[in-house]
Design a protein around this motif. Structure first.
Motif, PDB file in Angstrom:
ATOM      1  N   GLY A 165       1.298  -4.750 -15.971  1.00 42.86           N
ATOM      2  CA  GLY A 165       2.049  -5.832 -15.310  1.00 42.86           C
ATOM      3  C   GLY A 165       2.259  -5.624 -13.823  1.00 42.86           C
ATOM      4  N   ARG A 166       1.507  -4.683 -13.194  1.00 41.13           N
ATOM      5  CA  ARG A 166       1.705  -4.387 -11.769  1.00 41.13           C
ATOM      6  C   ARG A 166       1.515  -5.620 -10.883  1.00 41.13           C
ATOM      7  N   PHE A 167       0.640  -6.520 -11.320  1.00 43.11           N
ATOM      8  CA  PHE A 167       0.315  -7.649 -10.435  1.00 43.11           C
ATOM      9  C   PHE A 167       1.048  -8.939 -10.841  1.00 43.11           C
ATOM     10  N   GLY A 206      -6.449  -5.779  -1.142  1.00 34.96           N
ATOM     11  CA  GLY A 206      -5.676  -5.544  -2.354  1.00 34.96           C
ATOM     12  C   GLY A 206      -5.338  -4.076  -2.550  1.00 34.96           C
ATOM     13  N   CYS A 207      -4.561  -3.815  -3.578  1.00 34.48           N
ATOM     14  CA  CYS A 207      -4.128  -2.429  -3.806  1.00 34.48           C
ATOM     15  C   CYS A 207      -3.761  -2.243  -5.271  1.00 34.48           C
ATOM     16  N   ASP A 208      -4.149  -1.086  -5.831  1.00 36.05           N
ATOM     17  CA  ASP A 208      -3.847  -0.782  -7.238  1.00 36.05           C
ATOM     18  C   ASP A 208      -2.714   0.217  -7.408  1.00 36.05           C
ATOM     19  N   HIS A 209      -2.139   0.679  -6.325  1.00 30.74           N
ATOM     20  CA  HIS A 209      -1.135   1.741  -6.444  1.00 30.74           C
ATOM     21  C   HIS A 209       0.197   1.186  -6.953  1.00 30.74           C
ATOM     22  N   PRO A 210       0.999   2.070  -7.551  1.00 33.21           N
ATOM     23  CA  PRO A 210       2.221   1.576  -8.211  1.00 33.21           C
ATOM     24  C   PRO A 210       3.499   1.705  -7.376  1.00 33.21           C
ATOM     25  N   CYS A 211       3.401   1.961  -6.077  1.00 34.88           N
ATOM     26  CA  CYS A 211       4.594   2.212  -5.239  1.00 34.88           C
ATOM     27  C   CYS A 211       5.696   1.189  -5.550  1.00 34.88           C
ATOM     28  N   THR A 212       6.872   1.705  -5.892  1.00 37.61           N
ATOM     29  CA  THR A 212       7.901   0.811  -6.444  1.00 37.61           C
ATOM     30  C   THR A 212       8.600  -0.055  -5.399  1.00 37.61           C
ATOM     31  N   PHE A 213       8.394   0.259  -4.110  1.00 35.87           N
ATOM     32  CA  PHE A 213       9.056  -0.539  -3.061  1.00 35.87           C
ATOM     33  C   PHE A 213       8.165  -1.667  -2.563  1.00 35.87           C
ATOM     34  N   CYS A 214       6.938  -1.741  -3.066  1.00 34.71           N
ATOM     35  CA  CYS A 214       5.927  -2.570  -2.408  1.00 34.71           C
ATOM     36  C   CYS A 214       5.453  -3.743  -3.268  1.00 34.71           C
ATOM     37  N   ILE A 215       5.364  -4.918  -2.644  1.00 33.26           N
ATOM     38  CA  ILE A 215       4.880  -6.096  -3.362  1.00 33.26           C
ATOM     39  C   ILE A 215       3.484  -6.512  -2.892  1.00 33.26           C
ATOM     40  N   ILE A 216       2.854  -5.667  -2.081  1.00 31.84           N
ATOM     41  CA  ILE A 216       1.508  -6.016  -1.592  1.00 31.84           C
ATOM     42  C   ILE A 216       0.532  -6.279  -2.762  1.00 31.84           C
ATOM     43  N   PRO A 217       0.542  -5.456  -3.820  1.00 32.19           N
ATOM     44  CA  PRO A 217      -0.394  -5.740  -4.917  1.00 32.19           C
ATOM     45  C   PRO A 217      -0.209  -7.152  -5.503  1.00 32.19           C
ATOM     46  N   GLN A 218       1.068  -7.591  -5.640  1.00 28.23           N
ATOM     47  CA  GLN A 218       1.284  -8.959  -6.146  1.00 28.23           C
ATOM     48  C   GLN A 218       0.854 -10.012  -5.117  1.00 28.23           C
ATOM     49  N   GLY A 250      -7.626  -1.739   5.576  1.00 24.66           N
ATOM     50  CA  GLY A 250      -7.524  -2.196   4.185  1.00 24.66           C
ATOM     51  C   GLY A 250      -6.156  -1.710   3.736  1.00 24.66           C
ATOM     52  N   GLN A 251      -5.665  -2.144   2.587  1.00 25.65           N
ATOM     53  CA  GLN A 251      -4.355  -1.616   2.149  1.00 25.65           C
ATOM     54  C   GLN A 251      -4.468  -0.120   1.911  1.00 25.65           C
ATOM     55  N   ASP A 252      -5.649   0.312   1.457  1.00 16.11           N
ATOM     56  CA  ASP A 252      -5.905   1.733   1.229  1.00 16.11           C
ATOM     57  C   ASP A 252      -7.387   1.959   1.512  1.00 16.11           C
ATOM     58  N   ALA A 287      -4.671   5.791   5.207  1.00 21.36           N
ATOM     59  CA  ALA A 287      -5.227   6.705   4.198  1.00 21.36           C
ATOM     60  C   ALA A 287      -4.144   7.026   3.158  1.00 21.36           C
ATOM     61  N   TYR A 288      -4.531   7.077   1.906  1.00 17.55           N
ATOM     62  CA  TYR A 288      -3.589   7.442   0.841  1.00 17.55           C
ATOM     63  C   TYR A 288      -3.609   8.965   0.719  1.00 17.55           C
ATOM     64  N   PRO A 289      -2.426   9.629   0.696  1.00 17.21           N
ATOM     65  CA  PRO A 289      -2.395  11.089   0.832  1.00 17.21           C
ATOM     66  C   PRO A 289      -3.301  11.855  -0.130  1.00 17.21           C
ATOM     67  N   LEU A 314       3.122   8.605   4.490  1.00 15.27           N
ATOM     68  CA  LEU A 314       3.593   9.498   3.415  1.00 15.27           C
ATOM     69  C   LEU A 314       4.821   8.936   2.705  1.00 15.27           C
ATOM     70  N   GLN A 315       5.553   8.093   3.364  1.00 14.05           N
ATOM     71  CA  GLN A 315       6.725   7.365   2.825  1.00 14.05           C
ATOM     72  C   GLN A 315       7.962   8.228   2.592  1.00 14.05           C
ATOM     73  N   HIS A 316       7.820   9.455   2.159  1.00 18.11           N
ATOM     74  CA  HIS A 316       8.960  10.357   2.017  1.00 18.11           C
ATOM     75  C   HIS A 316       8.434  11.772   1.867  1.00 18.11           C
ATOM     76  N   LYS A 326       7.285   6.298  -7.133  1.00  7.93           N
ATOM     77  CA  LYS A 326       5.994   6.382  -7.869  1.00  7.93           C
ATOM     78  C   LYS A 326       4.835   6.688  -6.917  1.00  7.93           C
ATOM     79  N   ARG A 327       5.072   7.690  -6.054  1.00  2.00           N
ATOM     80  CA  ARG A 327       4.024   8.092  -5.119  1.00  2.00           C
ATOM     81  C   ARG A 327       3.526   9.498  -5.422  1.00  2.00           C
ATOM     82  N   GLY A 328       4.401  10.357  -5.892  1.00  2.00           N
ATOM     83  CA  GLY A 328       4.006  11.740  -6.131  1.00  2.00           C
ATOM     84  C   GLY A 328       3.952  12.542  -4.846  1.00  2.00           C
TER      85      GLY A 328
HETATM   86  S1  SF4 Z   1       2.687   0.962  -0.112  1.00  2.00           S
HETATM   87 FE1  SF4 Z   1       0.520   0.837   0.327  1.00  2.00          FE
HETATM   88  S2  SF4 Z   1      -0.424   2.093  -1.307  1.00  2.00           S
HETATM   89 FE2  SF4 Z   1       1.660   1.594  -2.018  1.00  2.00          FE
HETATM   90  S3  SF4 Z   1       1.421  -0.316  -3.239  1.00  2.00           S
HETATM   91 FE3  SF4 Z   1       1.945  -0.912  -1.119  1.00  2.00          FE
HETATM   92  S4  SF4 Z   1      -0.042  -1.305  -0.142  1.00  2.00           S
HETATM   93 FE4  SF4 Z   1      -0.435  -0.075  -1.986  1.00  2.00          FE
END
Ligand code: SF4
Length: 497
Positions: A165-167, A206-218, A250-252, A287-289, A314-316, A326-328
């Motif tokens: 349901g990420r998207f 687009g983006c497949d990552h699950p970062c919980t603060f981000c709505i870019i994938p949707q 690109g998003q990533d 770049a994704y870490p 890196l976000q944090h 949900k970044r690890g």
């Molecule tokens: S923060 Fe970046 S990597 Fe994470 S879901 Fe959003 S666009 Fe994708």
């Protein structure tokens, strides 16, 4: 980008013998990825015979390409739409079109709440700008399909995240269910809004990552890459037309090619682009870490044309905060990775960005982040204050921090970085670099302004030029050898040698 950007130029085919050419004005908000969408829409309009104008008061049609990443961006988008609506109410404009991410989020609401808006165009339907602006029918692509770039492949992670349901846009009232899957290619017309010597190339969307603060994938849909040959063909064409610096976005960017089974796709792409004679600087952002491979670093180190520059948001740095995001990862892992980057790529310039005030961020987690910033010694760093986004997983988290506390933390982190930056910039005084001259300074017409390979366009500090040999007249878009003579917190002063 606002309408008064003097760089918006076009050489449209004039097929307007039967009716006067529509004058179209563009406002592009948000990030460079959105700017490329604007450039594609301007290219489609110009090819269909429209005339592009940098002046809103002259436009028959005004297009606002919006951003919806965080609340302040949504607010800026709405304010700009209302400002442009003023040109319809009593001005020359007959049509107001809203495009971009805000449309993906609030499609129905925009039409309902802002009656001046005549049409909306989402990020997945850029070709509809022709109908929306009343300039012509959508271009029928080479293969005859109405959507030439439908995603055929996707990363296994993308499938898995879709199943989770990420998207999903179910919680978004006023958004349509269909996800965008458009991606332009080398045959799509583009009108560059950047100065003639530099351009962005979007290599994936687009983006497949699950970062919980981000709505870019949707907002932007599943990750999909452009064909390798298409990116190379576009870079060759841009270089041929005078572009000397290319920034891949690109998003990533580090997942590039994974959806069609390419391993180390970004490294291969950079290597190929480094073979284009007329290009001088090539860099990539976002770049994704955990996607930074040894091969990617080796490729950067091996080619002079590939800037020794990495942008890794890196976000944090606190493992517990990153887990909730949900970044690890965490400070230790990141420090090891940074050490490897610096070992492999000598004289590396490193940029990152962080989010402070994420729900539940404790004082201890914030201190971990501050300690990490002191230790990592980034060349460039941005800090965003967390902002709640309906539809993002973090929206439902407890322990939200008060805005004042979030702002205090943002300022504190930036104060730490300011000291680091000042020290790092000071260390550059006396050194020589190639400088790409941008032109007269935007801050004062007494100075010129340029960038070295350590400065990505539009996001990093500036290099002011206050001295050059009498016998030369420095030209924008040309490279000059320069020496750094002064350093400030973020900016530098140089003389051309
Ligand atoms: S923060 Fe970046 S990597 Fe994470 S879901 Fe959003 S666009 Fe994708």
């Amino acid at each position: 980008m606002k309408l008064d950007r003097s760089t918006i130029t076009a050489s449209p085919q004039d097929n307007s013998r039967t009716r006067p050419r529509q004058k179209v004005g563009f406002v592009s908000l948000g990030c460079p990825k959105n700017l490329v969408d604007s450039e594609v829409m301007m290219g489609l309009l110009a090819r269909a015979g429209a005339e592009l104008t940098p002046r809103a008061e002259e436009a028959d049609v005004i297009v606002v390409n919006t951003c919806s990443f965080i609340e302040s961006a949504q607010q800026e988008s709405v304010n700009t739409i209302l400002e442009m609506a003023g040109h319809k109410n009593g001005g020359k404009a007959k049509k107001l079109v809203v495009a971009g991410c805000l449309v993906e989020r609030f499609r129905d609401q925009i039409r309902k709440d802002i009656p001046e808006v005549d049409a909306v165009v989402g990020t997945g339907e850029l070709e509809n700008i022709l109908v929306a602006a009343g300039v012509g029918a959508p271009h029928v692509p080479r293969n005859g399909s109405s959507s030439p770039l439908v995603v055929l492949n996707s990363r296994p992670e993308g499938h898995a995240r879709a199943a989770q349901g990420r998207f999903s846009r179910e919680s978004w009232e006023g958004a349509v269910a269909d996800l965008p899957n458009y991606l332009y290619d080398d045959a799509t017309p583009r009108v560059l809004a950047t100065p003639a010597h530099r351009a962005y190339i979007k290599i994936a969307e687009g983006c497949d990552h699950p970062c919980t603060f981000c709505i870019i994938p949707q907002l932007r849909g599943q990750f999909r890459s452009r064909r390798f040959e298409s990116v190379v063909a576009e870079a060759e064409r841009l270089a041929h037309s005078g572009v000397r610096e290319i920034t891949l976005i690109g998003q990533d960017t580090t997942c590039y090619g994974e959806d069609f089974g390419l391993k180390d796709g970004l490294a291969l792409l950079l290597e190929k682009l480094a073979g284009i004679d007329d290009l001088r600087w090539i860099r990539f952002l976002y770049a994704y870490p955990n996607k930074i491979t040894g091969k990617l670093l080796d490729t950067i180190a091996r080619h002079e044309k590939i800037c020794s520059y990495m942008d890794v948001p890196l976000q944090h740095a606190s493992p517990s905060a990153l887990k909730r995001m949900k970044r690890g990862g965490g400070a230790d892992v990141f420090l090891r990775s940074i050490a490897k980057m610096r070992r492999t790529v000598p004289d590396l310039t490193l940029r990152t960005s962080f989010i402070v005030g994420f729900p539940g961020e404790t004082e201890k987690e914030f201190e971990e982040l501050c300690d990490f910033v002191r230790e990592a010694q980034f060349d460039w760093m941005g800090t965003f204050a967390y902002s709640d986004q309906e539809g993002a997983a973090a929206f439902g988290l407890e322990k939200k921090l008060p805005p004042r506390e979030i702002e205090r933390r943002r300022k504190h982190l930036m104060a730490i970085q300011r000291q680091i930056s000042r020290k790092k910039k000071k260390a550059l005084v006396g050194q020589e670099y190639d400088l790409l001259l941008e032109g007269e300074s935007e801050d004062t017409d007494l100075l010129l302004e340029g960038r070295t390979a350590r400065h990505a366009p539009e996001i990093d500090g500036k290099v002011f030029v206050n001295d050059f040999p009498e016998e030369i007249t420095p030209q924008p878009g040309c490279f000059y050898r320069c020496q750094i003579t002064e350093a400030h917190d973020y900016d530098l002063v140089a003389k051309i040698l």
